[in-house]
Scaffold this motif. Structure first.
Motif, mmCIF file in Angstrom:
data_model
loop_
_atom_site.group_PDB
_atom_site.id
_atom_site.type_symbol
_atom_site.label_atom_id
_atom_site.label_comp_id
_atom_site.label_asym_id
_atom_site.label_seq_id
_atom_site.Cartn_x
_atom_site.Cartn_y
_atom_site.Cartn_z
ATOM 1 N N PHE A 35 0.805 -1.226 0.000
ATOM 2 C CA PHE A 35 0.000 0.000 0.000
ATOM 3 C C PHE A 35 0.837 1.275 0.000
ATOM 4 N N LYS A 36 2.130 1.175 -0.269
ATOM 5 C CA LYS A 36 3.022 2.326 -0.186
ATOM 6 C C LYS A 36 2.551 3.510 -1.026
ATOM 7 N N GLU A 37 2.114 3.246 -2.265
ATOM 8 C CA GLU A 37 1.676 4.327 -3.153
ATOM 9 C C GLU A 37 0.186 4.273 -3.456
ATOM 10 N N ALA A 38 -0.529 3.446 -2.717
ATOM 11 C CA ALA A 38 -1.954 3.234 -3.012
ATOM 12 C C ALA A 38 -2.777 4.510 -2.845
ATOM 13 N N PHE A 39 -2.403 5.354 -1.874
ATOM 14 C CA PHE A 39 -3.151 6.595 -1.659
ATOM 15 C C PHE A 39 -3.018 7.527 -2.867
ATOM 16 N N GLU A 40 -1.798 7.635 -3.403
ATOM 17 C CA GLU A 40 -1.588 8.483 -4.583
ATOM 18 C C GLU A 40 -2.359 7.933 -5.789
ATOM 19 N N VAL A 41 -2.384 6.615 -5.907
ATOM 20 C CA VAL A 41 -3.143 5.989 -6.991
ATOM 21 C C VAL A 41 -4.632 6.298 -6.838
ATOM 22 N N PHE A 42 -5.144 6.174 -5.628
ATOM 23 C CA PHE A 42 -6.559 6.456 -5.358
ATOM 24 C C PHE A 42 -6.900 7.915 -5.675
ATOM 25 N N PHE A 270 -7.800 3.027 -17.590
ATOM 26 C CA PHE A 270 -6.602 2.233 -17.350
ATOM 27 C C PHE A 270 -6.615 1.662 -15.936
ATOM 28 N N HIS A 271 -6.144 0.435 -15.815
ATOM 29 C CA HIS A 271 -5.900 -0.154 -14.504
ATOM 30 C C HIS A 271 -4.481 0.205 -14.090
ATOM 31 N N MET A 272 -4.336 0.906 -12.957
ATOM 32 C CA MET A 272 -3.016 1.409 -12.556
ATOM 33 C C MET A 272 -2.237 0.447 -11.674
ATOM 34 N N GLY A 273 -2.931 -0.388 -10.920
ATOM 35 C CA GLY A 273 -2.215 -1.221 -9.955
ATOM 36 C C GLY A 273 -1.929 -0.428 -8.690
ATOM 37 N N ASN A 274 -0.856 -0.742 -8.003
ATOM 38 C CA ASN A 274 -0.576 -0.081 -6.720
ATOM 39 C C ASN A 274 0.649 0.823 -6.742
ATOM 40 N N THR A 275 1.151 1.156 -7.935
ATOM 41 C CA THR A 275 2.289 2.065 -8.038
ATOM 42 C C THR A 275 2.038 3.101 -9.131
ATOM 43 N N ILE A 276 2.635 4.273 -8.951
ATOM 44 C CA ILE A 276 2.516 5.356 -9.915
ATOM 45 C C ILE A 276 3.625 5.234 -10.961
ATOM 46 N N GLU A 277 3.240 5.324 -12.237
ATOM 47 C CA GLU A 277 4.207 5.324 -13.331
ATOM 48 C C GLU A 277 4.069 6.632 -14.108
ATOM 49 N N SER A 278 5.121 6.995 -14.835
ATOM 50 C CA SER A 278 5.156 8.291 -15.513
ATOM 51 C C SER A 278 4.024 8.438 -16.530
ATOM 52 N N TRP A 279 3.659 7.351 -17.215
ATOM 53 C CA TRP A 279 2.606 7.458 -18.220
ATOM 54 C C TRP A 279 1.257 7.816 -17.603
ATOM 55 N N MET A 280 1.053 7.430 -16.348
ATOM 56 C CA MET A 280 -0.190 7.771 -15.667
ATOM 57 C C MET A 280 -0.270 9.271 -15.434
ATOM 58 N N ILE A 281 0.841 9.856 -15.032
ATOM 59 C CA ILE A 281 0.893 11.306 -14.837
ATOM 60 C C ILE A 281 0.656 12.016 -16.168
ATOM 61 N N ASP A 282 1.232 11.481 -17.229
ATOM 62 C CA ASP A 282 1.049 12.069 -18.559
ATOM 63 C C ASP A 282 -0.425 12.027 -18.970
ATOM 64 N N GLU A 283 -1.077 10.894 -18.744
ATOM 65 C CA GLU A 283 -2.493 10.769 -19.085
ATOM 66 C C GLU A 283 -3.347 11.740 -18.270
ATOM 67 N N PHE A 284 -2.996 11.891 -16.994
ATOM 68 C CA PHE A 284 -3.759 12.804 -16.140
ATOM 69 C C PHE A 284 -3.558 14.252 -16.564
ATOM 70 N N GLU A 285 -2.361 14.599 -17.000
ATOM 71 C CA GLU A 285 -2.098 15.959 -17.471
ATOM 72 C C GLU A 285 -2.924 16.271 -18.714
ATOM 73 N N ILE A 286 -3.137 15.253 -19.549
ATOM 74 C CA ILE A 286 -3.993 15.439 -20.721
ATOM 75 C C ILE A 286 -5.417 15.789 -20.288
ATOM 76 N N LEU A 287 -5.894 15.104 -19.248
ATOM 77 C CA LEU A 287 -7.232 15.382 -18.727
ATOM 78 C C LEU A 287 -7.326 16.805 -18.193
ATOM 79 N N LYS A 288 -6.337 17.205 -17.415
ATOM 80 C CA LYS A 288 -6.353 18.545 -16.825
ATOM 81 C C LYS A 288 -6.278 19.618 -17.894
#
Length: 343
Positions: A35-42, A270-288
């Motif tokens: 659960f180390k990065e689970a909060f950031e994923v949530f 996308f299913h992210m799992g329990n860790t943050i990866e750079s592509w997830m941040i990129d996808e979120f920036e597209i949304l913003k």
């Protein structure tokens, strides 16, 4: 002693202002190990959801005894967002299914999306999902994430529909990179998809209106007609996430009630799992950058038209024939797969 009359007795009608409910159970007990990065994923999950839902949506978050910091975040989002209108806090982790059952039974929306807390949503996911429900009034479960290996899981109705009412064929996967991301997010030692699954998936087509959808779907994120919860099982789940509990309470009721199980052709989450990866941040920036997409996408959900029990029986028979050792290759070749390709 009661004095007077409760004024709500004269205001007994309930009218839902929204038609699409999203339910998110979450369990993050601490921030160590798994659960180390689970909060950031949530947080990415919630923020992406708020940026992509239309105005006729409402969100329920079920806190399955999360860490106090997670609880604080949930309460803040509840206070600040008009779309998060329900929050449940449990002092015990009752599991994903019981959280979903508790929330779904107490709401009125005809469409209910259930999602894990590690899903990153893309713009137009609701538009695409709702379009499938409009194109297939027999649909009971639709995911915004296509999966090429979901063709044999609780899909008896699909196979019968393809024989009597629709067309079935293999088509090119529109976004193979999304399937690769999903595969990696599972963290399995062996890949879920072979090369052929990244190239082709099975598509079901409505003969009348020509609407197409991918055969079958998973349930880490899926939208269901509320009838699946209303007329499905009424008992609670006594296990949390194992022993086929999701099949019993979600998949099997959908099939027994005569509904199709489908997915969108494009990938919208996308299913992210329990860790943050750079592509997830990129996808979120597209949304913003694009901003919130808050237009209403559907004026009326078509009346549901479940298939009768004959279709389920026929579908099981068709599946048995198609997947038999001696006929599978020939059947898949007939559906458009090269004869030298193993699916």
């Amino acid at each position: 002693m009661r004095i007077g009359t409760n004024p709500e007795k004269n205001n007994y009608n309930l009218n839902a202002t929204a038609y699409h409910r999203i339910i998110i159970p979450v369990y993050i007990p601490h921030f160590e190990g798994y659960f180390k990065e689970a909060f950031e994923v949530f947080q990415l999950c919630i923020e992406s959801l708020l940026l992509t839902i239309h105005e006729k949506s409402r969100i329920t978050i079920y806190n399955n005894n999360c860490h106090e910091e997670v609880k604080k975040y949930i309460d803040e989002k509840f206070s600040n967002s008009e779309f998060i209108d329900q929050v449940f806090h449990s002092k015990e982790n009752l599991g994903k299914i019981n959280a979903i059952l508790a929330a779904s039974k107490g709401n009125l929306e005809p469409l209910i999306t259930i999602t894990d807390a590690d899903v990153l949503f893309k713009h137009d996911w609701q538009k695409a999902v709702e379009a499938v429900f409009c194109g297939f009034p027999e649909a009971g479960m639709v995911s915004p994430v296509p999966g090429s290996k979901a063709i044999n899981g609780y899909t008896a109705n699909n196979w019968a529909y393809s024989f009597f009412r629709g067309d079935l064929f293999f088509a090119d996967v529109l976004e193979p990179d999304a399937l690769i991301k999903f595969d990696r997010s599972l963290g399995n030692r062996k890949n879920l998809y072979d090369d052929i699954h990244l190239k082709k998936y099975l598509v079901l087509k409505n003969r009348k209106n020509k609407v197409e959808a991918v055969m079958g779907c998973g349930h880490f994120v899926a939208t269901l007609r509320r009838e699946v919860f209303d007329k499905g099982t009424s008992e609670p789940a006594f296990v949390k996430i194992q022993n086929g509990v999701e099949g019993k309470f979600i998949d099997l009721p959908n099939e027994k009630l005569g509904y199709l199980r489908l997915a969108t052709k494009n990938n919208f989450a996308f299913h992210m799992g329990n860790t943050i990866e750079s592509w997830m941040i990129d996808e979120f920036e597209i949304l913003k950058t694009a901003g919130r997409n808050n237009k209403i996408k559907m004026s009326r959900l078509p009346n549901h038209k479940p298939l009768n029990s004959f279709y389920r029986f026929a579908g099981k028979l068709i599946k048995r024939i198609v997947f038999s050792k001696f006929l599978k290759k020939k059947c898949f070749a007939y559906l458009g797969l090269n004869s030298n390709e193993e699916y």
